[in-house]
Design a protein around this motif. Sequence first.
Motif, PDB file in Angstrom:
ATOM      1  N   GLU A  17     -11.721  -5.649   4.307  1.00  0.00           N
ATOM      2  CA  GLU A  17     -10.738  -6.592   4.849  1.00  0.00           C
ATOM      3  C   GLU A  17      -9.374  -5.946   5.044  1.00  0.00           C
ATOM      4  O   GLU A  17      -8.525  -6.514   5.734  1.00  0.00           O
ATOM      5  CB  GLU A  17     -10.633  -7.808   3.938  1.00  0.00           C
ATOM      6  N   THR A  18      -9.150  -4.779   4.447  1.00  0.00           N
ATOM      7  CA  THR A  18      -7.853  -4.109   4.575  1.00  0.00           C
ATOM      8  C   THR A  18      -7.867  -2.978   5.610  1.00  0.00           C
ATOM      9  O   THR A  18      -6.850  -2.332   5.825  1.00  0.00           O
ATOM     10  CB  THR A  18      -7.401  -3.529   3.225  1.00  0.00           C
ATOM     11  N   VAL A  19      -9.014  -2.743   6.244  1.00  0.00           N
ATOM     12  CA  VAL A  19      -9.127  -1.663   7.232  1.00  0.00           C
ATOM     13  C   VAL A  19      -8.701  -2.178   8.600  1.00  0.00           C
ATOM     14  O   VAL A  19      -9.179  -3.208   9.078  1.00  0.00           O
ATOM     15  CB  VAL A  19     -10.571  -1.115   7.298  1.00  0.00           C
ATOM     16  N   LYS A  20      -7.768  -1.452   9.219  1.00  0.00           N
ATOM     17  CA  LYS A  20      -7.314  -1.802  10.566  1.00  0.00           C
ATOM     18  C   LYS A  20      -8.206  -1.108  11.599  1.00  0.00           C
ATOM     19  O   LYS A  20      -8.702  -1.739  12.514  1.00  0.00           O
ATOM     20  CB  LYS A  20      -5.857  -1.381  10.744  1.00  0.00           C
ATOM     21  N   TYR A  21      -8.373   0.216  11.450  1.00  0.00           N
ATOM     22  CA  TYR A  21      -9.282   0.956  12.329  1.00  0.00           C
ATOM     23  C   TYR A  21      -9.590   2.313  11.718  1.00  0.00           C
ATOM     24  O   TYR A  21      -8.969   2.733  10.747  1.00  0.00           O
ATOM     25  CB  TYR A  21      -8.719   1.103  13.750  1.00  0.00           C
ATOM     26  N   ILE A  22     -10.580   2.991  12.309  1.00  0.00           N
ATOM     27  CA  ILE A  22     -11.029   4.300  11.836  1.00  0.00           C
ATOM     28  C   ILE A  22     -11.058   5.248  13.025  1.00  0.00           C
ATOM     29  O   ILE A  22     -11.496   4.876  14.108  1.00  0.00           O
ATOM     30  CB  ILE A  22     -12.433   4.203  11.194  1.00  0.00           C
ATOM     31  N   GLU A  23     -10.583   6.484  12.807  1.00  0.00           N
ATOM     32  CA  GLU A  23     -10.612   7.521  13.845  1.00  0.00           C
ATOM     33  C   GLU A  23     -11.395   8.725  13.349  1.00  0.00           C
ATOM     34  O   GLU A  23     -11.435   9.001  12.156  1.00  0.00           O
ATOM     35  CB  GLU A  23      -9.193   8.001  14.182  1.00  0.00           C
ATOM     36  N   THR A  33      -4.290  -1.939   6.980  1.00  0.00           N
ATOM     37  CA  THR A  33      -3.364  -2.931   7.524  1.00  0.00           C
ATOM     38  C   THR A  33      -1.956  -2.800   6.947  1.00  0.00           C
ATOM     39  O   THR A  33      -1.001  -3.249   7.568  1.00  0.00           O
ATOM     40  CB  THR A  33      -3.879  -4.363   7.285  1.00  0.00           C
ATOM     41  N   ASN A  34      -1.816  -2.143   5.785  1.00  0.00           N
ATOM     42  CA  ASN A  34      -0.486  -1.979   5.186  1.00  0.00           C
ATOM     43  C   ASN A  34       0.235  -0.729   5.695  1.00  0.00           C
ATOM     44  O   ASN A  34       1.302  -0.384   5.207  1.00  0.00           O
ATOM     45  CB  ASN A  34      -0.586  -1.944   3.660  1.00  0.00           C
ATOM     46  N   GLY A  35      -0.362  -0.022   6.658  1.00  0.00           N
ATOM     47  CA  GLY A  35       0.260   1.155   7.247  1.00  0.00           C
ATOM     48  C   GLY A  35      -0.182   2.471   6.620  1.00  0.00           C
ATOM     49  O   GLY A  35       0.116   3.532   7.161  1.00  0.00           O
ATOM     50  N   GLU A  36      -0.873   2.430   5.495  1.00  0.00           N
ATOM     51  CA  GLU A  36      -1.344   3.655   4.858  1.00  0.00           C
ATOM     52  C   GLU A  36      -2.598   4.159   5.566  1.00  0.00           C
ATOM     53  O   GLU A  36      -3.258   3.412   6.290  1.00  0.00           O
ATOM     54  CB  GLU A  36      -1.655   3.402   3.382  1.00  0.00           C
TER      55      GLU A  36
END
Length: 70
Positions: A17-23, A33-36
């Motif tokens: 739930e805290t993952v924004k995206y993966i590269e 999502t917290n910028g880390e």
Amino acid sequence: MILLTKLDQQKILINLETVKYIESVPDTIIFFTNGESMMVQESMEAISQAVVEYQAAVFRQSTQTTPPAP
């Protein structure tokens, strides 16, 4: 949550739930999502498979019927 490995071999659990995206550039970097961000050893494909397996397990648990209490 899925289990991953940091570059220093440390095992970590990631809350999806805290993952924004993966590269994958070519190392795999998870952005939160917290910028880390965090680099992990697993490939994007392996992470994707782990996510599918986790979601399937959650779905199976949610559809299991529990016998009524006496």
